[in-house]
Design a protein around this motif. Sequence first.
Motif, PDB file in Angstrom:
ATOM      1  N   ILE A  13       0.866  -1.169   0.000  1.00 36.12           N
ATOM      2  CA  ILE A  13       0.000   0.000   0.000  1.00 36.12           C
ATOM      3  C   ILE A  13       0.904   1.220   0.000  1.00 36.12           C
ATOM      4  O   ILE A  13       1.660   1.428   0.950  1.00 36.12           O
ATOM      5  N   PRO A  14       0.850   2.020  -1.057  1.00 33.71           N
ATOM      6  CA  PRO A  14       1.728   3.196  -1.115  1.00 33.71           C
ATOM      7  C   PRO A  14       1.460   4.172   0.035  1.00 33.71           C
ATOM      8  O   PRO A  14       0.307   4.411   0.415  1.00 33.71           O
ATOM      9  N   LYS A  15       2.528   4.706   0.596  1.00 33.92           N
ATOM     10  CA  LYS A  15       2.401   5.658   1.705  1.00 33.92           C
ATOM     11  C   LYS A  15       1.542   6.853   1.323  1.00 33.92           C
ATOM     12  O   LYS A  15       0.769   7.355   2.137  1.00 33.92           O
ATOM     13  N   LEU A  16       1.675   7.309   0.074  1.00 41.46           N
ATOM     14  CA  LEU A  16       0.894   8.458  -0.371  1.00 41.46           C
ATOM     15  C   LEU A  16      -0.607   8.158  -0.297  1.00 41.46           C
ATOM     16  O   LEU A  16      -1.394   9.002   0.130  1.00 41.46           O
ATOM     17  N   LEU A  17      -1.003   6.958  -0.654  1.00 42.61           N
ATOM     18  CA  LEU A  17      -2.402   6.564  -0.603  1.00 42.61           C
ATOM     19  C   LEU A  17      -2.926   6.561   0.834  1.00 42.61           C
ATOM     20  O   LEU A  17      -4.029   7.035   1.110  1.00 42.61           O
ATOM     21  N   VAL A  18      -2.126   6.057   1.758  1.00 42.03           N
ATOM     22  CA  VAL A  18      -2.509   6.047   3.167  1.00 42.03           C
ATOM     23  C   VAL A  18      -2.639   7.477   3.681  1.00 42.03           C
ATOM     24  O   VAL A  18      -3.599   7.818   4.376  1.00 42.03           O
ATOM     25  N   MET A  19      -1.698   8.342   3.320  1.00 40.28           N
ATOM     26  CA  MET A  19      -1.736   9.727   3.775  1.00 40.28           C
ATOM     27  C   MET A  19      -2.952  10.460   3.215  1.00 40.28           C
ATOM     28  O   MET A  19      -3.605  11.220   3.934  1.00 40.28           O
ATOM     29  N   GLU A  20      -3.267  10.235   1.944  1.00 40.08           N
ATOM     30  CA  GLU A  20      -4.447  10.867   1.339  1.00 40.08           C
ATOM     31  C   GLU A  20      -5.726  10.405   2.036  1.00 40.08           C
ATOM     32  O   GLU A  20      -6.618  11.201   2.299  1.00 40.08           O
ATOM     33  N   ALA A  21      -5.794   9.126   2.366  1.00 38.80           N
ATOM     34  CA  ALA A  21      -6.969   8.596   3.068  1.00 38.80           C
ATOM     35  C   ALA A  21      -7.091   9.234   4.449  1.00 38.80           C
ATOM     36  O   ALA A  21      -8.181   9.621   4.883  1.00 38.80           O
ATOM     37  N   TRP A  22      -5.960   9.363   5.147  1.00 32.96           N
ATOM     38  CA  TRP A  22      -5.965   9.990   6.475  1.00 32.96           C
ATOM     39  C   TRP A  22      -6.445  11.431   6.382  1.00 32.96           C
ATOM     40  O   TRP A  22      -7.252  11.876   7.196  1.00 32.96           O
ATOM     41  N   GLU A  23      -5.975  12.168   5.395  1.00 31.61           N
ATOM     42  CA  GLU A  23      -6.391  13.568   5.230  1.00 31.61           C
ATOM     43  C   GLU A  23      -7.905  13.668   5.026  1.00 31.61           C
ATOM     44  O   GLU A  23      -8.549  14.572   5.555  1.00 31.61           O
TER      45      GLU A  23
END
Length: 53
Positions: A13-23
Amino acid sequence: MDELKAPVKPFGIPKLLVMEAWEKVRANKGAPGVDAVAIEEFEKDLRGNLYRI
């Protein structure tokens, strides 16, 4: 005694995808999940918590 270990995920799971979901969750003032952890509590160890996701 054997330690409990989380199974290895079959995909990355790309870190960017996790960060976007968190935002998105934070912007929507998301509700606590099944673990009953509020956003404020989750943010206290944001880096560690996002890593576990």
